[in-house]
Motif scaffolding. Structure first.
Motif, PDB file in Angstrom:
ATOM      1  N   CYS A 169      19.578  22.675   6.762  1.00  0.00           N
ATOM      2  CA  CYS A 169      20.862  22.338   6.124  1.00  0.00           C
ATOM      3  C   CYS A 169      20.791  22.599   4.620  1.00  0.00           C
ATOM      4  CB  CYS A 169      21.256  20.893   6.421  1.00  0.00           C
ATOM      5  SG  CYS A 169      21.986  20.689   8.060  1.00  0.00           S
ATOM      6  N   TYR A 170      19.658  22.300   3.997  1.00  0.00           N
ATOM      7  CA  TYR A 170      19.499  22.597   2.561  1.00  0.00           C
ATOM      8  C   TYR A 170      19.612  24.097   2.319  1.00  0.00           C
ATOM      9  CZ  TYR A 170      17.497  17.850   2.251  1.00  0.00           C
ATOM     10  OH  TYR A 170      17.275  16.503   2.330  1.00  0.00           O
ATOM     11  N   LYS A 171      18.979  24.898   3.177  1.00  0.00           N
ATOM     12  CA  LYS A 171      19.040  26.359   3.042  1.00  0.00           C
ATOM     13  C   LYS A 171      20.473  26.867   3.162  1.00  0.00           C
ATOM     14  CE  LYS A 171      14.472  27.391   4.902  1.00  0.00           C
ATOM     15  NZ  LYS A 171      13.753  27.874   6.090  1.00  0.00           N
ATOM     16  N   ALA A 172      21.281  26.162   3.955  1.00  0.00           N
ATOM     17  CA  ALA A 172      22.679  26.566   4.156  1.00  0.00           C
ATOM     18  C   ALA A 172      23.601  26.038   3.055  1.00  0.00           C
ATOM     19  CB  ALA A 172      23.161  26.089   5.516  1.00  0.00           C
ATOM     20  N   GLY A 173      23.048  25.255   2.120  1.00  0.00           N
ATOM     21  CA  GLY A 173      23.845  24.794   0.989  1.00  0.00           C
ATOM     22  C   GLY A 173      24.080  23.304   0.881  1.00  0.00           C
ATOM     23  N   ALA A 174      23.539  22.515   1.797  1.00  0.00           N
ATOM     24  CA  ALA A 174      23.713  21.054   1.734  1.00  0.00           C
ATOM     25  C   ALA A 174      22.872  20.458   0.614  1.00  0.00           C
ATOM     26  CB  ALA A 174      23.322  20.415   3.064  1.00  0.00           C
ATOM     27  N   ASN A 175      23.333  19.339   0.091  1.00  0.00           N
ATOM     28  CA  ASN A 175      22.641  18.627  -0.979  1.00  0.00           C
ATOM     29  C   ASN A 175      22.199  17.262  -0.446  1.00  0.00           C
ATOM     30  OD1 ASN A 175      22.538  16.626  -3.230  1.00  0.00           O
ATOM     31  ND2 ASN A 175      22.913  18.456  -4.450  1.00  0.00           N
ATOM     32  N   LYS A 176      20.930  16.934  -0.624  1.00  0.00           N
ATOM     33  CA  LYS A 176      20.362  15.695  -0.079  1.00  0.00           C
ATOM     34  C   LYS A 176      21.142  14.457  -0.510  1.00  0.00           C
ATOM     35  CE  LYS A 176      16.156  12.912   0.029  1.00  0.00           C
ATOM     36  NZ  LYS A 176      14.761  12.810  -0.409  1.00  0.00           N
ATOM     37  N   GLU A 177      21.571  14.396  -1.763  1.00  0.00           N
ATOM     38  CA  GLU A 177      22.248  13.211  -2.285  1.00  0.00           C
ATOM     39  C   GLU A 177      23.609  12.971  -1.638  1.00  0.00           C
ATOM     40  OE1 GLU A 177      20.479  15.331  -4.442  1.00  0.00           O
ATOM     41  OE2 GLU A 177      18.885  13.819  -4.373  1.00  0.00           O
ATOM     42  N   ARG A 178      24.202  14.005  -1.068  1.00  0.00           N
ATOM     43  CA  ARG A 178      25.532  13.865  -0.470  1.00  0.00           C
ATOM     44  C   ARG A 178      25.501  13.728   1.047  1.00  0.00           C
ATOM     45  NH1 ARG A 178      27.064  18.523  -4.089  1.00  0.00           N
ATOM     46  NH2 ARG A 178      26.623  19.800  -2.262  1.00  0.00           N
ATOM     47  N   LEU A 179      24.344  13.902   1.654  1.00  0.00           N
ATOM     48  CA  LEU A 179      24.279  13.950   3.112  1.00  0.00           C
ATOM     49  C   LEU A 179      24.673  12.632   3.769  1.00  0.00           C
ATOM     50  CD1 LEU A 179      21.099  16.043   3.915  1.00  0.00           C
ATOM     51  CD2 LEU A 179      23.480  16.679   4.253  1.00  0.00           C
ATOM     52  N   ILE A 180      25.467  12.757   4.797  1.00  0.00           N
ATOM     53  CA  ILE A 180      25.855  11.631   5.642  1.00  0.00           C
ATOM     54  C   ILE A 180      25.092  11.801   6.951  1.00  0.00           C
ATOM     55  CG2 ILE A 180      27.768  10.553   6.883  1.00  0.00           C
ATOM     56  CD1 ILE A 180      29.590  11.771   4.631  1.00  0.00           C
ATOM     57  N   VAL A 181      24.331  10.764   7.326  1.00  0.00           N
ATOM     58  CA  VAL A 181      23.484  10.830   8.511  1.00  0.00           C
ATOM     59  C   VAL A 181      24.001   9.823   9.544  1.00  0.00           C
ATOM     60  CG1 VAL A 181      21.133  10.597   9.396  1.00  0.00           C
ATOM     61  CG2 VAL A 181      21.502  11.430   7.059  1.00  0.00           C
ATOM     62  N   LYS A 182      24.222  10.323  10.766  1.00  0.00           N
ATOM     63  CA  LYS A 182      24.684   9.473  11.865  1.00  0.00           C
ATOM     64  C   LYS A 182      23.854   9.777  13.108  1.00  0.00           C
ATOM     65  CE  LYS A 182      29.332   9.051  10.002  1.00  0.00           C
ATOM     66  NZ  LYS A 182      30.778   9.133  10.284  1.00  0.00           N
ATOM     67  N   VAL A 183      23.592   8.729  13.895  1.00  0.00           N
ATOM     68  CA  VAL A 183      22.677   8.850  15.028  1.00  0.00           C
ATOM     69  C   VAL A 183      23.263   8.166  16.263  1.00  0.00           C
ATOM     70  CG1 VAL A 183      20.359   8.287  15.858  1.00  0.00           C
ATOM     71  CG2 VAL A 183      20.712   8.827  13.456  1.00  0.00           C
ATOM     72  N   ALA A 184      23.008   8.775  17.419  1.00  0.00           N
ATOM     73  CA  ALA A 184      23.400   8.162  18.693  1.00  0.00           C
ATOM     74  C   ALA A 184      22.319   8.432  19.732  1.00  0.00           C
ATOM     75  CB  ALA A 184      24.736   8.724  19.158  1.00  0.00           C
ATOM     76  N   GLY A 185      22.279   7.573  20.745  1.00  0.00           N
ATOM     77  CA  GLY A 185      21.324   7.727  21.844  1.00  0.00           C
ATOM     78  C   GLY A 185      20.342   6.580  21.871  1.00  0.00           C
ATOM     79  N   GLY A 186      19.096   6.897  22.156  1.00  0.00           N
ATOM     80  CA  GLY A 186      18.045   5.883  22.161  1.00  0.00           C
ATOM     81  C   GLY A 186      18.224   4.814  23.216  1.00  0.00           C
ATOM     82  N   ALA A 187      18.829   5.176  24.349  1.00  0.00           N
ATOM     83  CA  ALA A 187      19.113   4.198  25.405  1.00  0.00           C
ATOM     84  C   ALA A 187      17.887   3.941  26.280  1.00  0.00           C
ATOM     85  CB  ALA A 187      20.263   4.701  26.271  1.00  0.00           C
ATOM     86  N   ALA A 188      17.964   2.852  27.016  1.00  0.00           N
ATOM     87  CA  ALA A 188      16.972   2.523  28.037  1.00  0.00           C
ATOM     88  C   ALA A 188      17.694   2.653  29.376  1.00  0.00           C
ATOM     89  CB  ALA A 188      16.430   1.115  27.834  1.00  0.00           C
ATOM     90  N   LEU A 189      17.672   3.836  29.944  1.00  0.00           N
ATOM     91  CA  LEU A 189      18.475   4.108  31.132  1.00  0.00           C
ATOM     92  C   LEU A 189      17.913   3.490  32.407  1.00  0.00           C
ATOM     93  CD1 LEU A 189      19.581   7.789  30.508  1.00  0.00           C
ATOM     94  CD2 LEU A 189      20.825   5.684  30.045  1.00  0.00           C
ATOM     95  N   ASN A 190      16.623   3.194  32.408  1.00  0.00           N
ATOM     96  CA  ASN A 190      16.032   2.572  33.603  1.00  0.00           C
ATOM     97  C   ASN A 190      16.052   1.053  33.447  1.00  0.00           C
ATOM     98  OD1 ASN A 190      14.155   2.593  31.583  1.00  0.00           O
ATOM     99  ND2 ASN A 190      12.410   3.014  32.890  1.00  0.00           N
ATOM    100  N   HIS A 191      17.238   0.511  33.227  1.00  0.00           N
ATOM    101  CA  HIS A 191      17.402  -0.910  32.937  1.00  0.00           C
ATOM    102  C   HIS A 191      17.072  -1.816  34.113  1.00  0.00           C
ATOM    103  CE1 HIS A 191      21.274   0.567  34.392  1.00  0.00           C
ATOM    104  NE2 HIS A 191      21.478  -0.647  34.862  1.00  0.00           N
TER     105      HIS A 191
END
Length: 159
Positions: free
Chosen positions: A77-99
């Motif tokens: 992303c930095y190579k494509a022009g993104a700047n670390k100070e402006r980055l918005i990071v979002k995450v999904a997943g990490g489930a325990a499917l064998n509940h």
């Protein structure tokens, strides 16, 4: 244009009409990063926390692991022009499917813990996350506006 990210795969885009999407995030993590100024974003679908469990696999596909894949996501992303100070990071997943069984390995939980450590170590804040529970998620990133959309059990929500 819609770009599908498979398991242990990543895409970077700066095209405002692109949507990056990944399906079936169970214990895996979907990590979306986005620079709202340059409209550069990336999405990765990661399987396991540490590359040390299989160095050969990490060598052939570093996108499989949090500790090797996430740095590549940021660097590209930095190579494509993104700047670390402006980055918005979002995450999904990490489930325990064998509940119904004892989740001995806790892959989803360990993936998210490893990611949090890695982000903290590099002074990167996590803007939003939807992790855990016992269901899978579909995650998409709209490059034009940075919106991250989750689809869970046929219901959509903005992350």
């Amino acid at each position: 244009m819609k770009h599908t990210i498979g398991i242990a795969d990543m895409k970077i885009s700066a095209a405002k009409d692109d949507t990056l999407i990944t399906y079936a995030l169970g214990s895996c993590l979907g990590i979306a990063i986005y620079d709202p100024v340059t409209h550069v974003g990336g999405l990765i679908h990661i399987m396991l926390p540490l590359s040390s469990v299989n160095p050969e696999k990490a060598q052939s596909n570093p996108l499989m692991f949090v500790d090797t894949g996430v740095p590549l996501l940021f660097k590209n992303c930095y190579k494509a022009g993104a700047n670390k100070e402006r980055l918005i990071v979002k995450v999904a997943g990490g489930a325990a499917l064998n509940h119904h069984e004892d989740d001995k390995f806790q892959i989803g939980k360990r993936n998210f813990t490893m990611l949090r450590k890695l982000l903290w170590k590099n002074n990167v804040l996590l803007k939003a996350f939807d992790v855990g529970e016992n269901y899978s998620r579909t995650m998409s990133l709209n490059i034009g506006n940075g919106e991250v959309l989750l689809k869970i059990n046929n219901q959509e929500k903005v992350l």
